[in-house]
Scaffold this motif. Structure first.
Motif, PDB file in Angstrom:
ATOM      1  N   MET A 249       0.634  -1.190   0.088  1.00 41.45           N
ATOM      2  CA  MET A 249       0.050  -0.052  -0.106  1.00 41.45           C
ATOM      3  C   MET A 249       0.807   1.330  -0.017  1.00 41.45           C
ATOM      4  O   MET A 249       0.576   2.208  -0.662  1.00 41.45           O
ATOM      5  CB  MET A 249      -1.003  -0.324   1.134  1.00 41.45           C
ATOM      6  CG  MET A 249      -2.128  -1.028   1.288  1.00 41.45           C
ATOM      7  SD  MET A 249      -3.008  -0.815   2.632  1.00 41.45           S
ATOM      8  CE  MET A 249      -4.059  -2.379   2.470  1.00 41.45           C
TER       9      MET A 249
ATOM     10  N   CYS B 140       0.238   3.171  -3.431  1.00 38.06           N
ATOM     11  CA  CYS B 140      -0.832   4.118  -3.322  1.00 38.06           C
ATOM     12  C   CYS B 140      -0.191   5.697  -2.968  1.00 38.06           C
ATOM     13  O   CYS B 140       0.793   5.546  -2.306  1.00 38.06           O
ATOM     14  CB  CYS B 140      -1.730   3.616  -2.366  1.00 38.06           C
ATOM     15  SG  CYS B 140      -2.586   2.285  -3.000  1.00 38.06           S
TER      16      CYS B 140
ATOM     17  N   VAL C 166      -8.615   2.521  -0.578  1.00 39.11           N
ATOM     18  CA  VAL C 166      -8.653   1.117  -0.865  1.00 39.11           C
ATOM     19  C   VAL C 166      -9.737   0.634  -0.709  1.00 39.11           C
ATOM     20  O   VAL C 166     -10.643   0.699   0.276  1.00 39.11           O
ATOM     21  CB  VAL C 166      -7.539   0.625   0.361  1.00 39.11           C
ATOM     22  CG1 VAL C 166      -7.488  -0.938   0.076  1.00 39.11           C
ATOM     23  CG2 VAL C 166      -6.102   0.982  -0.096  1.00 39.11           C
TER      24      VAL C 166
ATOM     25  N   MET D  95      -5.965   0.766  -4.889  1.00 42.86           N
ATOM     26  CA  MET D  95      -5.670  -0.616  -4.614  1.00 42.86           C
ATOM     27  C   MET D  95      -7.031  -1.123  -4.075  1.00 42.86           C
ATOM     28  O   MET D  95      -7.872  -0.749  -3.568  1.00 42.86           O
ATOM     29  CB  MET D  95      -4.463  -0.876  -3.526  1.00 42.86           C
ATOM     30  CG  MET D  95      -4.242  -2.279  -3.292  1.00 42.86           C
ATOM     31  SD  MET D  95      -3.059  -2.523  -2.073  1.00 42.86           S
ATOM     32  CE  MET D  95      -1.710  -2.049  -3.182  1.00 42.86           C
TER      33      MET D  95
ATOM     34  N   CYS E  72     -11.800  -5.263 -10.823  1.00 44.27           N
ATOM     35  CA  CYS E  72     -10.393  -4.575 -10.468  1.00 44.27           C
ATOM     36  C   CYS E  72      -9.719  -4.104 -11.877  1.00 44.27           C
ATOM     37  O   CYS E  72      -9.504  -2.895 -11.928  1.00 44.27           O
ATOM     38  CB  CYS E  72      -9.782  -4.794  -9.622  1.00 44.27           C
ATOM     39  SG  CYS E  72     -10.623  -5.239  -7.709  1.00 44.27           S
TER      40      CYS E  72
ATOM     41  N   PRO F 215      -5.041  -2.273  -9.183  1.00 43.00           N
ATOM     42  CA  PRO F 215      -4.371  -3.675  -8.656  1.00 43.00           C
ATOM     43  C   PRO F 215      -5.100  -4.233  -7.660  1.00 43.00           C
ATOM     44  O   PRO F 215      -5.666  -3.462  -6.584  1.00 43.00           O
ATOM     45  CB  PRO F 215      -2.891  -3.124  -8.470  1.00 43.00           C
ATOM     46  CG  PRO F 215      -3.005  -1.516  -7.902  1.00 43.00           C
ATOM     47  CD  PRO F 215      -4.322  -1.158  -8.794  1.00 43.00           C
TER      48      PRO F 215
END
Length: 382
Positions: free
Chosen positions: A94, A98, A104, A159, A182, A188
Motif C-alpha cells: 500500500m 498508493c 483502498v 488498490m 478491478c 491492482p
C-alpha cells in the motif's frame, strides 16, 4: 521487581501432547526439520553472518534460491520477498503503490491489519459489505459498486484487497471475478492469503492477483512472526525499489527483513508445505465432515455452505445456555476442554468460537467431538 526474575525463565506452554484446534496455529506447527533448524540458527542475527549486504542474496544457506526461485514458482508470481508477517507485506504494498489520500477497496470480512496498513499509509477505506448471518458472503460484484461509490465522491482508488479466505468464517470469495472487475477499472488487486498460502494450492497469476501476501507462522509451518510478499514484475519494481541513500537496500523492507531463525524454519518446512498443499481436497472433506458432526451436537456452522476451508466459525446456543449457570460461567468451556487436553478455543468464548481441523488426524477430531458431546451431556442448561 528485579529481585524476582525467575518467573521469566519458567516459560512452559503446558500443551505438550494436547490436541490444538486453534486456526492461528494449525498451519504454523513446525515440521521436525524446522525444529532442528531453529535450534541450529537460534542465536540472534545468525543469518547475518553470511550476508554481504542483501539478505535475499545469501547463497549459503540457500536463501537466494528460496526467495528468487522456489517461492515465486510456488506462488506463481514474478518476485517474492520474506517479510515479518502478512500485515507488513500489505503495508509495504500500500505504501509503495498508493498515494496518500487515495482509497483502498476491501471486503467486508477484512482482517483488521489491512485497515491498519491503510491508515498508516494515509489511505481511505471503502468496504464491500458482507451479507447477514449465517453466511457473511461477499459478492464479487460489490467491488465494482464500491469502486463506483469512491469515484462518485471524487476519490481515486489506488488498490483493492481481498481477504482469501477471511480469518473469521473461512469464506473463499471468487478471486478471479474480483480481479476481472478491478483490472477493468485499472486497479491492482492484492490477496491477503494469510490462511491460504501454505495450506492450499495458490496461483497468483491464475487468480489474477497483482500482489499476494502470506503468513509463515499461520500457514507455512514457520516460527514467526514471518510472512511472504509476492508481486507481478511491473509492481515489484515499485514495491522492492532501492533506497536513494543506501543503494543496496530495498526501502520498503527497511533494508532487511528476517535476520534470524524464522527464515530457516520456513525453508526447512518448505518441502513438506509444498506436498501438503497437494492434499487440500482431503482437508476440505475432513472439515465438512467435522462441521456436520458438530451441528448434530447443536453447534451451527457460519459462513460458506458447502464449506471450502479448514477454518470454521460456530454459533452455539447450547453452550451459551450452559455457561449461564455453570461453575466459572463463560470460562467453563475452556476449562472443560483443557481438562481433556484440547486447546485452541479462547478462554471466555462459548456462544461464538472459531476452530480449525487442519492436518489433524480423524481420530483426534473424533476425540474433540466426543469432548463436546460429554460437556453438553454433563452440564444442565439454564
Amino acid at each position: 521487581m528485579l529481585d524476582n526474575l525467575d518467573k521469566f525463565t519458567r516459560l512452559k506452554r503446558g500443551t505438550a501432547g494436547a490436541i490444538n484446534i486453534d486456526p492461528l496455529q494449525r498451519g504454523g506447527i513446525l515440521t521436525p526439520e524446522a525444529r532442528e533448524a531453529i535450534v541450529e540458527w537460534a542465536d540472534g542475527y545468525s543469518v547475518c553472518d553470511f550476508c554481504t549486504g542483501a539478505l535475499d542474496e545469501i547463497q549459503n544457506p540457500p536463501i537466494r534460491e528460496f526467495v528468487h526461485q522456489a517461492l515465486p514458482e510456488f506462488l506463481d508470481v514474478d518476485e517474492v520477498r520474506i517479510t515479518h508477517g502478512a500485515r507488513e507485506g500489505m503495508f509495504a504494498a500500500m505504501h509503495s503503490l498508493c498515494k496518500r489520500g487515495e482509497t483502498v477497496v476491501a471486503d467486508g470480512n477484512v482482517h483488521y491489519t489491512t485497515l491498519l496498513a491503510a491508515e498508516l499509509s494515509g489511505l481511505k477505506v471503502e468496504l464491500v459489505p458482507a451479507s447477514e448471518k449465517p453466511h457473511y458472503r461477499v459478492d464479487p460484484e460489490g467491488y465494482g459498486e464500491a469502486i463506483e461509490r469512491a469515484k462518485n465522491r471524487g476519490e481515486k482508488v489506488g488498490m483493492a484487497v481481498l481477504t482469501y479466505p477471511d480469518g473469521n468464517y473461512g469464506n473463499l470469495v471468487d478471486a478471479e471475478a474480483v480481479s476481472e472487475i478491478c483490472h477493468r477499472e485499472e486497479i491492482p488487486l492484492m490477496l491477503n492469503g494469510a490462511y491460504s498460502v501454505g495450506r492450499m494450492p495458490i496461483s497468483a497469476k491464475r487468480l489474477g492477483a497483482d500482489v499476494i501476501v502470506g503468513s509463515g507462522h499461520k500457514s507455512m509451518a514457520s516460527s514467526g512472526p514471518i510472512g511472504v510478499l509476492g508481486a507481478s514484475e511491473e509492481l515489484a519494481s515499485l514495491i522492492f525499489r532501492r533506497s536513494k541513500l543506501v543503494p543496496n537496500k530495498e526501502i520498503e523492507m527497511l533494508g532487511c527483513t528476517l535476520r534470524g531463525a524464522g527464515v530457516l524454519t520456513m525453508m526447512a518446512s518448505f518441502p513438506a508445505v509444498v506436498e501438503r498443499t497437494k492434499r487440500w481436497d482431503e482437508e476440505v472433506e475432513k472439515a465438512r465432515w467435522f462441521a456436520e458432526e458438530m451441528e448434530r451436537l447443536g453447534m451451527s456452522l457460519q459462513g460458506d455452505r458447502p464449506h471450502h476451508h479448514d477454518l470454521m466459525f460456530f454459533n452455539s446456543e447450547v453452550l451459551y445456555e450452559i455457561s449461564q449457570t455453570a461453575k466459572k460461567g463463560r470460562y467453563f468451556l475452556y476449562r472443560e476442554l483443557k481438562k481433556r487436553k484440547i486447546f485452541g478455543i479462547k478462554p471466555g468464548l462459548t456462544r461464538r468460537f472459531k476452530l480449525s481441523t487442519y492436518l489433524l488426524p480423524r481420530e483426534d477430531l473424533e476425540t474433540v467431538l466426543s469432548a463436546f458431546e460429554e460437556i453438553v451431556a454433563l452440564h444442565p442448561k439454564a
